[in-house]
Structure formats: structure tokens, C-alpha cells
Design an enzyme around this catalytic site. Structure first.
Site, PDB file in Angstrom:
ATOM      1  N   LYS A   1       2.352  -6.479 -14.664  1.00 47.14           N
ATOM      2  CA  LYS A   1       2.193  -6.908 -13.272  1.00 47.14           C
ATOM      3  C   LYS A   1       2.257  -8.431 -13.301  1.00 47.14           C
ATOM      4  O   LYS A   1       1.271  -9.115 -13.608  1.00 47.14           O
ATOM      5  CB  LYS A   1       0.838  -6.429 -12.711  1.00 47.14           C
ATOM      6  CG  LYS A   1       0.542  -6.887 -11.287  1.00 47.14           C
ATOM      7  CD  LYS A   1       1.218  -6.015 -10.261  1.00 47.14           C
ATOM      8  CE  LYS A   1       0.750  -6.380  -8.847  1.00 47.14           C
ATOM      9  NZ  LYS A   1       1.282  -5.467  -7.825  1.00 47.14           N
TER      10      LYS A   1
ATOM     11  N   SER B   1      -2.653 -10.326  -6.842  1.00 50.04           N
ATOM     12  CA  SER B   1      -3.581 -10.927  -5.878  1.00 50.04           C
ATOM     13  C   SER B   1      -4.554  -9.847  -5.411  1.00 50.04           C
ATOM     14  O   SER B   1      -4.403  -8.672  -5.757  1.00 50.04           O
ATOM     15  CB  SER B   1      -2.811 -11.542  -4.693  1.00 50.04           C
ATOM     16  OG  SER B   1      -1.960 -10.577  -4.102  1.00 50.04           O
TER      17      SER B   1
ATOM     18  N   PRO C   1       3.346  13.594  -3.753  1.00 52.97           N
ATOM     19  CA  PRO C   1       2.476  13.953  -2.632  1.00 52.97           C
ATOM     20  C   PRO C   1       1.241  13.067  -2.568  1.00 52.97           C
ATOM     21  O   PRO C   1       0.878  12.401  -3.541  1.00 52.97           O
ATOM     22  CB  PRO C   1       2.095  15.403  -2.956  1.00 52.97           C
ATOM     23  CG  PRO C   1       2.159  15.483  -4.447  1.00 52.97           C
ATOM     24  CD  PRO C   1       3.290  14.586  -4.855  1.00 52.97           C
TER      25      PRO C   1
ATOM     26  N   THR D   1       1.655   1.234  -7.488  1.00 55.53           N
ATOM     27  CA  THR D   1       0.856   1.286  -8.720  1.00 55.53           C
ATOM     28  C   THR D   1       0.779   2.711  -9.256  1.00 55.53           C
ATOM     29  O   THR D   1       0.882   2.930 -10.469  1.00 55.53           O
ATOM     30  CB  THR D   1      -0.553   0.726  -8.463  1.00 55.53           C
ATOM     31  OG1 THR D   1      -0.440  -0.616  -7.958  1.00 55.53           O
ATOM     32  CG2 THR D   1      -1.376   0.723  -9.739  1.00 55.53           C
TER      33      THR D   1
ATOM     34  N   GLY E   1       0.806  -1.214   0.000  1.00 53.15           N
ATOM     35  CA  GLY E   1       0.000   0.000   0.000  1.00 53.15           C
ATOM     36  C   GLY E   1       0.839   1.264   0.000  1.00 53.15           C
ATOM     37  O   GLY E   1       0.383   2.330   0.444  1.00 53.15           O
TER      38      GLY E   1
END
Length: 465
Positions: free
Chosen positions: A287, A291, A439, A271, A267
């Protein structure tokens, strides 16, 4: 020839070394050791074309010929008499070509370019390796050995004890040799000390002449006969042994242009960064293992939407559970086939952005972690890290893990609020380039990605042609 250049003196010295093969004990050991490194680096692949620089009398060439008898081997050397001696050793099974390694005049591509104990004779080794790298085929190996700082330490000590400056060349430190790696290449160095005993100090001097290695460093003042005798006596009293410190390097060219994007955590924004890189470079995206499809549409359609519909390659494995790829596959009763985890070769002119799953130590298969895949693919890594509290430990440990595997690092991307202190610490302590600071964005759209992409350098700014 009046006032010959150092290169010409080196050439003359090697040409005159008629007893090279009888005296070249260390050179023979180094050739065998370098070949073992080459064989390991080739990982079972058979090179079709091999270029050898500074082949000498063919000590390394012989290993190459025996292992890969079907390969086209082009053996080159600056000294014509050395080439003639190599031809006596190996006959017509090898192509011989007189060539200065600093100005190669052969046509690539080659699957393997190598040279044993030649780099210490070259004025700008890093430049030579960059030039040779251009002759390598994608996925090819560049392998060399060199003498390093610490070589002839016993002789140098004897000189200093007599108040004299040794005329032996100044050899590079390993830390400096690390900088010779061509941009984007993976790989690194290994060291070996080879100790050779001599009958007396003058025997060592005669040995250098016999192997063509007696050319003094530039500007050295020749020793008088009396000085030489005193130094030889000092050397003899210390045991008459000489250390040769040899460095062996194997560098691999990426199989294609591109990067592997990983993170210090899940996280972290991999991406988003991947979409920005694809947009900035007009690249392609892959990729390999996805999952979490039970909770989201997946990263491939997300990047395709955000980055302006770039070429995207199908994942090798896609799973429902929000777990590591290995655990998610097991949850569905399947196993990821490592043979399917091969870099796509389509859209070869475009930089390929490969996005990993989670961080470096996330299991990809029962036997492979993400860092293993990064090493296998050989692409330089873009590491995405948080900008705020806690990032230093995670980021510096990740960089250390990558370098321990000799994986090239393109740079770090910091995700979150600007933090000048953390940025400077990561750049300095991690010896890494900060590619961009991204940012936090509450709403990520194609327009936002287009704007953020401008924060990143162009591909040619990272890896100039």
C-alpha cells in the site's frame, strides 16, 4: 529454388534491392519517427542491450547508435545482403546477426527490442511480439512500426477503376494491431500518414522494386504489361501521390509481476479484493500511500491478517486524516516525495498486489493522481466496481481513462449482490474480463477471505507463461 515460400521471396527481393538507400525515403522518415517514440518511452533510461529486428541497411540502427553509443546493439535481418549494407553504414560498432524475426535465436535479456516497418511482412505479428517479449528485461520497451490499412490507397483505387485487383499486400487495420500488445504490457499505437509524390505510375512501381517491397500478396494474379500501363495512367491522372499509413507502437514490460488495484469509488472493497488476490496468488502486498490512520489500523496490517501473513512492504507515506494522500500529507505539514514512490523489488517471484488510495483521479501528490502512478509503475490494473445501480457510468469511464493512458487492464471485480445485466454490459461495452464477483460480507475473517479467494482466477490463468 522451385516454388519458394513467400518468406523466401521477400528475402530475395530485399537482398536484390541494391538501391535501397537512395529510394528509402519513407523508410527513413519512419525510422526517425519510431526512434522519437522509443526515446520518449525510455524516459531518460539508457538501455544496456538493444535488439533490432529487420534492421535493413541500418536506418533505425544509426539513430540508436548515436543516442546510446555505450549500448550493445544486436542488429538482425533475414536478408544477408541487407546486413552487409548495414555494416557498410555503421562499421564494427554494432553486432550483426542473420535471423528470422519469427524464430529469434539470440539470448536475452534486452532493455529495448525494436524494428522499423517489419511487422507487415510477418505472418503472425502478435505471436512474434509475444515471443520477443520473453527476451525483454523487466521494465524493457518493445517498439515497432508497421504499414496499416490505407497504405497505397491511391494505387488501389486506380486498379479498381480499371476493374483489376491490386496485388499490394493486405495491411492490418489499427483496431487489429491494438491486439498485438503482449499480455500485461502497457502502451499502444500512434498513426502517421506519409505522402510521397512520384513522376508517374510506373515510377511508383519501380520504387517498390528498388526498396525490395515489390513482393505481391499471396495468391495475387500478376498484371499484364497493358493492364499495368492503364493503371499507371489512372494513377497519374489522380495526381501521382501515394499515402503510406504508418503505425508506431511502444509497449513496456512491467518492472515486475503484479497488479495495481484501484476502484471506481472509495470504500468499494479494494482492500478485501487485494487480500483475496494475495491469498489466491500467494503474493506480496504494498500500500504505497495510506491515509485515515486516525480512524483505523490501516490496510497493510489488515491484509497481513486476512491473507495469511504474506510479505508486505512498508508504505512510502502514512497519514492520520481520512483524506486523499496529498491532502492528508498537507494536513500534517509534509509533502510526499515522488522519488519514494518506486515499486518494491523484493519477493520478485511472487505477484505483487499494489493497492491504490480511492479511485483513479484521487490526488497522490500535488502533481500526481493515482492514474499517473498506475501509468508510471506499468502494472496491469484490477478495477474494483460496485455491482449495482450506478456502476455502469463509473466503471466504463474508469476503463476509458485507463485505455486513454494506454494502461493494461487485467480485469474488473464486481463488489456486491450478483447482477447479471451489469456484469454483461461492463464486459461487453468495456471490452474487459470480469475476474470475480464478490458478495457483501458482514464479517470478514481470514477464513472468509480464503473462501472468497477461490472465486478469483490463478495468476497463470490471467497471464499464462
Amino acid at each position: 529454388m522451385k516454388n519458394p515460400t513467400r518468406a523466401a521471396r521477400i528475402c530475395q527481393s530485399f537482398d536484390a534491392a541494391e538501391k535501397y538507400d537512395q529510394a528509402a525515403t519513407v523508410q527513413r522518415v519512419a525510422a526517425r519517427e519510431l526512434f522519437q517514440h522509443i526515446h520518449t518511452s525510455m524516459a531518460g533510461k539508457k538501455p544496456l542491450r538493444i535488439l533490432e529486428i529487420g534492421c535493413g541497411t541500418g536506418l533505425l540502427t544509426e539513430h540508436l547508435r548515436v543516442c546510446w553509443p555505450d549500448a550493445e546493439i544486436v542488429a538482425t535481418d533475414f536478408a544477408p545482403n541487407m546486413l552487409a549494407r548495414a555494416k557498410i553504414r555503421l562499421g564494427e560498432s554494432v553486432t550483426y546477426h542473420q535471423m528470422d524475426a519469427t524464430a529469434p535465436d539470440v539470448r536475452g535479456p534486452f532493455d529495448l527490442i525494436c524494428g522499423n516497418l517489419i511487422m507487415q511482412w510477418l505472418p503472425d505479428p502478435a505471436k512474434v511480439l509475444r515471443t520477443l517479449a520473453e527476451l525483454l528485461a523487466p521494465g524493457g520497451v518493445l517498439a515497432v512500426s508497421t504499414l496499416l490499412d490505407g497504405t497505397f490507397a491511391e494505387w488501389q483505387q486506380a486498379c479498381q477503376q480499371e476493374g483489376q485487383q491490386p496485388a499490394t499486400p493486405v495491411y492490418p487495420e489499427l483496431a487489429n494491431a491494438q491486439n498485438w500488445r503482449p499480455p500485461a504490457f502497457s502502451g499502444g499505437w500512434a498513426e502517421q500518414d506519409i505522402v510521397q509524390a512520384f513522376a508517374d505510375g510506373l515510377d511508383f512501381v519501380r520504387h517498390l522494386k528498388a526498396t525490395g517491397a515489390s513482393v505481391p500478396r499471396e495468391g495475387a494474379v500478376p498484371l499484364s504489361a497493358m493492364q499495368l500501363r492503364h493503371i499507371a495512367l489512372r494513377f497519374q491522372q489522380a495526381g501521382c501521390a501515394i499515402t503510406w499509413r504508418v503505425g508506431y507502437a511502444c509497449f513496456r514490460k512491467p518492472a515486475r509481476k503484479g497488479v495495481f488495484v484501484t476502484g471506481t469509488d472509495t470504500g468499494i472493497g479494494k482492500t478485501l479484493v487485494s487480500a483475496c488476490l494475495v491469498r489466491r496468488w500467494q503474493g506480496a502486498y504494498w500500500k504505497p500511500l495510506q491515509s485515515g490512520l486516525a480512524d483505523e489500523e490501516g490496510d497493510t496490517p489488515t491484509v497481513k491478517k486476512l491473507a495469511g501473513d504474506p510479505p508486505c512492504f512498508k508504505p512510502a507515506g502514512a497519514f492520520l486524516a481520512s483524506l486523499s494522500p496529498d491532502a492528508a500529507a498537507r494536513a500534517e505539514g509534509v509533502q510526499i516525495d515522488p522519488a519514494q514512490l518506486v515499486l518494491p523489488q523484493g519477493e520478485a517471484a511472487k505477484p505483487l498486489v499494489v493497492e491504490g488510495a480511492g479511485g483513479l483521479m484521487v490526488p497522490a501528490t500535488p502533481d500526481l493522481m493515482m492514474i499517473d502512478l498506475a501509468q508510471r509503475w506499468g502494472l496491469p490494473v484490477v478495477l474494483v466496481a460496485r455491482s449495482g445501480l450506478g456502476t455502469l457510468n463509473h466503471t466504463l469511464l474508469s476503463l476509458e481513462a485507463l485505455r486513454a493512458r494506454q494502461i493494461a487492464v487485467a480485469g474488473v471485480v464486481l463488489s456486491g449482490p450478483l447482477n447479471a445485466e451489469n456484469r454483461e454490459t461492463i464486459a461487453q461495452k468495456g471490452k474487459v474480463r470480469i475476474l470475480a464477483e464478490v458478495p457483501f460480507c458482514a464479517d470478514i475473517t481470514p477464513n472468509v477471505v480464503s473462501e472468497l479467494a477461490e472465486l478469483f482466477p490463478q495468476w497463470d490463468d490471467i497471464y499464462p507463461r
